[in-house]
Write a protein that holds these residues in place. Structure first.
Motif, PDB file in Angstrom:
ATOM      1  N   TRP A  65       0.852  -1.195   0.000  1.00  0.00           N
ATOM      2  CA  TRP A  65       0.000   0.000   0.000  1.00  0.00           C
ATOM      3  C   TRP A  65       0.879   1.232   0.000  1.00  0.00           C
ATOM      4  N   LEU A  66       0.589   2.181  -0.896  1.00  0.00           N
ATOM      5  CA  LEU A  66       1.376   3.402  -1.033  1.00  0.00           C
ATOM      6  C   LEU A  66       0.481   4.623  -0.915  1.00  0.00           C
ATOM      7  N   ASP A  67       1.040   5.691  -0.380  1.00  0.00           N
ATOM      8  CA  ASP A  67       0.358   6.980  -0.358  1.00  0.00           C
ATOM      9  C   ASP A  67       1.396   8.031  -0.733  1.00  0.00           C
ATOM     10  N   LEU A  68       1.524   8.286  -2.020  1.00  0.00           N
ATOM     11  CA  LEU A  68       2.527   9.205  -2.553  1.00  0.00           C
ATOM     12  C   LEU A  68       1.816  10.458  -3.044  1.00  0.00           C
ATOM     13  N   ARG A  69       2.085  11.589  -2.353  1.00  0.00           N
ATOM     14  CA  ARG A  69       1.330  12.814  -2.627  1.00  0.00           C
ATOM     15  C   ARG A  69       2.235  14.015  -2.827  1.00  0.00           C
ATOM     16  N   ASN A  70       1.706  14.961  -3.598  1.00  0.00           N
ATOM     17  CA  ASN A  70       2.346  16.256  -3.768  1.00  0.00           C
ATOM     18  C   ASN A  70       2.038  17.113  -2.548  1.00  0.00           C
ATOM     19  N   THR A  71       3.088  17.603  -1.859  1.00  0.00           N
ATOM     20  CA  THR A  71       2.884  18.450  -0.677  1.00  0.00           C
ATOM     21  C   THR A  71       3.439  19.854  -0.897  1.00  0.00           C
ATOM     22  N   SER A  72       3.588  20.260  -2.150  1.00  0.00           N
ATOM     23  CA  SER A  72       4.162  21.570  -2.477  1.00  0.00           C
ATOM     24  C   SER A  72       3.211  22.693  -2.078  1.00  0.00           C
ATOM     25  N   ASP A  73       3.775  23.743  -1.476  1.00  0.00           N
ATOM     26  CA  ASP A  73       2.986  24.939  -1.167  1.00  0.00           C
ATOM     27  C   ASP A  73       3.486  26.145  -1.947  1.00  0.00           C
ATOM     28  N   GLN A  74       4.328  25.900  -2.959  1.00  0.00           N
ATOM     29  CA  GLN A  74       4.829  26.962  -3.813  1.00  0.00           C
ATOM     30  C   GLN A  74       5.106  26.403  -5.196  1.00  0.00           C
ATOM     31  N   ARG A 120      -2.666  12.851  -4.998  1.00  0.00           N
ATOM     32  CA  ARG A 120      -1.778  11.736  -5.286  1.00  0.00           C
ATOM     33  C   ARG A 120      -0.952  12.020  -6.538  1.00  0.00           C
ATOM     34  N   MET A 121       0.292  11.546  -6.541  1.00  0.00           N
ATOM     35  CA  MET A 121       1.103  11.619  -7.740  1.00  0.00           C
ATOM     36  C   MET A 121       0.422  10.794  -8.833  1.00  0.00           C
TER      37      MET A 121
END
Length: 747
Positions: A618-627, A637-638
């Motif tokens: 199980w994977l949880d790969l996410r974009n966490t960019s704030d800029q 999710r990616m």
């Protein structure tokens, strides 16, 4: 037995402790059962084996025949090299390919049955593929063959196209990469290990089956015992039509009408062959190993469609030629100091041809020969280019064992690559643009084993350096900008800890702050489908792994292995390729977070007549960019990455059919991939482009015969038993039901 680099410094007290341990071991019921031919675990028997400190195994246990003050003895170490590496402090998963070499699945399919690994491809044999390890993929996961980057070893066509029968085992390092590989990997590394035996032997295999597939390989070595001279050769020949069916497609007719039919692929053939030859000396006082090898390989592949399988091509082709040489040297400088070094040179030529003036439909019919301008099915302009790349890759490692239970290692890994592109079109202008990359990775680590190997720890530090030189043509001008230079330098640290609670329970904790330097394609494009981005930043990541491992062998209920691993990846400036229908560059995502859980369970019955394996990731790969441009996609999710997948399998073993050394092994494998989105999930669920969930079933049987020193096997296998519609990379359809026969022989 062969001498090891550890035996000379073993003290008398250490020798006495080992003799006591050996006496107790020989007296134990488990050892007596093993010596009497008792049941072996499916992971491998208890075998007499030399333990090398460069294998990442615990330092203290050794196999020695020349300890000072005692008669010649053999110390038995528990398990194969693969088992010992799994029991080390390193964050590694080792896959033994003994059974896989008898079966028809290619290396990509074998890896896809392993926890944490996702392998997605654009079609059949020879197609492009994406290898994902704990959610990170492509160049974020470095791939090696015997420590040398795969593209520099005679197999430049990708991991999935390496013949299984030329690989002994696969080492998969999860996020934390050992110093000895000298790699700047972000998500980990995969190291393919070829046959390590410098003994006289020969092996061959042939496989044929559906969709015009033919694969053959041969490898062998000869050793002159008195002089230590060895010589070996290996080679392969692969071909496939890849003419499997794909979904119903709307076909444009010459009269302008259209019809929908289920069709076969008509322009996806693959041809490849290559070979390696080596000669050298082993087991000498002045050289434990001195080997010179050379290789050459070539490949041609038809291209039928674009990334999304939305445009069809009928004459686009790509190809690649590669040749080079590697020199390896290993010697014990002193009883406690070992030197290992190699240098590799390789040259690659990558061709891409798209000059047709014809327009094709999905049935392979020409429907237009006039509306293509000067030709070129991709983008409406012709392309006929060759990319030339020369590379030098070297690694030198020193290992010092100052005392029992301690080892210090230092490695230096410089590499250089230079490339340029030539256009073969008659009216084309070649401006001789050149790209150069000089990369340097250095590392040092300290390994110690305490409390009778109950606690093992490896602490390390690394230095990454990259210098690029790039010629370009600024937009809007024909003037060449010469020698635009750039330098990048970063540090990294890490630690791997393993604690053994009992003989059957241990736990691992590992961490690395690492850097992955962008490569030539990511920085400068490939001249065809990937646009340049010379200002691409290196990726940096905090990688953490933690999990227990349970191993129970020869119990009343059989042998059981349970491996659980939780992981976290905090990445800065992650390099991401967002494919469009034609050309696209690589881009940086300022922040990304990956976390997940993987597990594998393996059980074999007493006597090994039944074995069951399963894995879940199980994977949880996410974009966490704030800029930056990706800030609007925060917490999504990616895209185009499976986040839930599983595999399972079972095998039976029937011995003495009809002779004592004959065996029949029916087997079954299944694989599940949950539905995932192809793009960013910013639209309504009903409108998203997604890859549907899918289940695949494979069924087969292997019959093997052993006569004296010869082993032969025949395997019949049915892949995709239910003829399910399977999709992988960007939703491209994979082959349907296929039947295959594989024959192997070893002397």
């Amino acid at each position: 037995m062969k001498k090891t680099s550890l035996t000379a410094q073993v003290s008398f007290a250490g020798t006495l402790r080992r003799l006591v341990f050996l006496t107790a071991l020989l007296a134990s019921p488990a050892w007596g059962q093993a010596l009497d031919g008792g049941a072996e675990s499916d992971a491998g028997p208890w075998v007499a084996e030399v333990v090398s400190i460069d294998a990442g195994v615990p330092i203290v246990p050794v196999a020695s025949s020349d300890m000072v003050g005692v008669q010649e003895i053999t110390v038995r170490s528990r398990g194969t090299v693969a088992q010992q590496m799994m029991a080390s402090a390193e964050a590694v998963n080792v896959l033994d390919l003994r059974r896989a070499r008898q079966q028809s699945a290619d290396l990509g399919e074998v890896l896809a049955r392993t926890q944490g690994v996702a392998v997605r491809r654009e079609g059949g044999l020879g197609s492009g593929a994406t290898i994902s390890l704990n959610g990170l993929q492509n160049e974020q996961v470095r791939i090696f063959l015997d420590g040398v980057p795969l593209e520099r070893t005679g197999y430049p066509f990708g991991l999935t196209n390496v013949p299984v029968n030329l690989v002994e085992r696969v080492e998969m390092y999860r996020g934390v990469v050992p110093v000895r590989l000298g790699a700047d990997a972000l998500g980990g590394a995969i190291n393919l290990i070829s046959d390590p035996r410098y003994e006289t032997h020969v092996a061959a295999s042939y496989q044929g089956g559906s969709f015009g597939l033919h694969r053959s390989s041969v490898n062998g070595r000869y050793r002159h015992d008195r002089t230590g001279i060895v010589a070996g050769v290996s080679g392969f020949v692969d071909s496939a039509k890849n003419n499997f069916f794909y979904d119903d497609r709307e076909i444009q007719q010459p009269d302008g009408s259209s019809v929908t039919r289920r069709l076969r692929r008509f322009h996806d053939a693959y041809r490849a062959y290559g070979g390696t030859a080596e000669v050298g000396v082993v087991d000498k006082r002045w050289a434990k190993r001195l080997i010179v090898s050379g290789f050459a390989a070539t490949m041609d592949k038809d291209v039928q469609h674009n990334t999304f399988m939305s445009l069809v091509f009928g004459e686009v082709t790509r190809g690649q030629d590669s040749y080079g040489s590697t020199v390896r040297y290993e010697v014990d400088l002193t009883p406690s100091l070992t030197l290992e070094s190699f240098v590799n040179y390789s040259r690659r030529r990558v061709d891409f041809r798209d000059v047709s003036k014809n327009k094709y439909n999905w049935a392979g019919d020409i429907v237009d020969t006039f509306a293509r301008g000067n030709g070129g099915e991709i983008g409406g302009r012709p392309t006929n280019t060759s990319l030339f790349e020369d590379g030098i890759f070297s690694r030198t490692m020193l290992t010092w064992v100052p005392a029992t239970g301690h080892a210090l290692r230092a490695s230096l890994t410089p590499s250089f690559a230079s490339r340029h592109t030539e256009n073969h079109l008659p009216a084309a202008e070649n401006r001789n643009l050149k790209d150069k990359i000089v990369q340097f990775v250095a590392g040092a680590e300290h390994q110690f084993d305490w409390f009778q190997d109950r606690l093992s720890n490896i602490a390390f530090a690394k230095l990454y350096s990259l210098r690029t030189s790039h010629d370009s043509i600024p937009e809007g001008t024909l003037r060449i900008k010469r020698n635009a230079q750039r330098t990048i330098r970063n540090w990294g640290i890490g630690d791997s800890l393993r604690f053994r609670f009992t003989n059957w329970l241990m736990a691992k904790l590992s961490y690395e702050y690492t850097t992955r330097l962008p490569n030539t394609d990511e920085l400068f494009g490939d001249g065809v489908l990937v646009e340049p981005n010379a200002q691409l930043k290196p990726e940096r990541s905090h990688n953490v792994n933690f999990g227990p491992r349970i191993t129970v062998e020869r119990a009343r209920f059989g042998s059981l292995t349970l491996d659980i691993n939780a992981f976290l990846r905090e990445t800065k400036d992650q390099i991401l390729f967002i494919a469009r229908s034609l050309r696209a560059p690589y881009s940086n995502v300022s922040d990304a977070r990956g976390r997940g859980l993987e597990n594998a369970v393996s059980w074999s019955a007493p006597g090994r007549w039944l074995g069951i394996d399963s894995s879940l990731t199980w994977l949880d790969l996410r974009n966490t960019s704030d800029q930056g441009v990706f800030a609007a996609l925060r917490n999504l999710r990616m895209p185009n990455r499976p986040w839930l997948f599983a595999s399972w399998g079972a095998r039976l073993r029937f011995d003495k059919l009809p002779r004592r050394t004959d065996t029949l092994e029916p087997f079954y494998f299944g694989r599940y991939t949950h539905r995932f989105d192809r793009g960013w999930a910013i639209v309504a669920p009903s409108e998203r482009l997604h890859v549907p969930y899918q289940i695949n079933h494979d069924l087969g049987a292997t019959y093997s015969i052993t006569r004296r020193d010869a082993t032969m096997s025949a395997t019949f296998e049915c892949d995709n038993l239910t003829d399910a519609r399977l999709y992988d990379l960007w939703g491209v359809q994979r082959p349907g039901r296929g039947f295959y026969l594989k024959l192997t022989a070893q002397l």
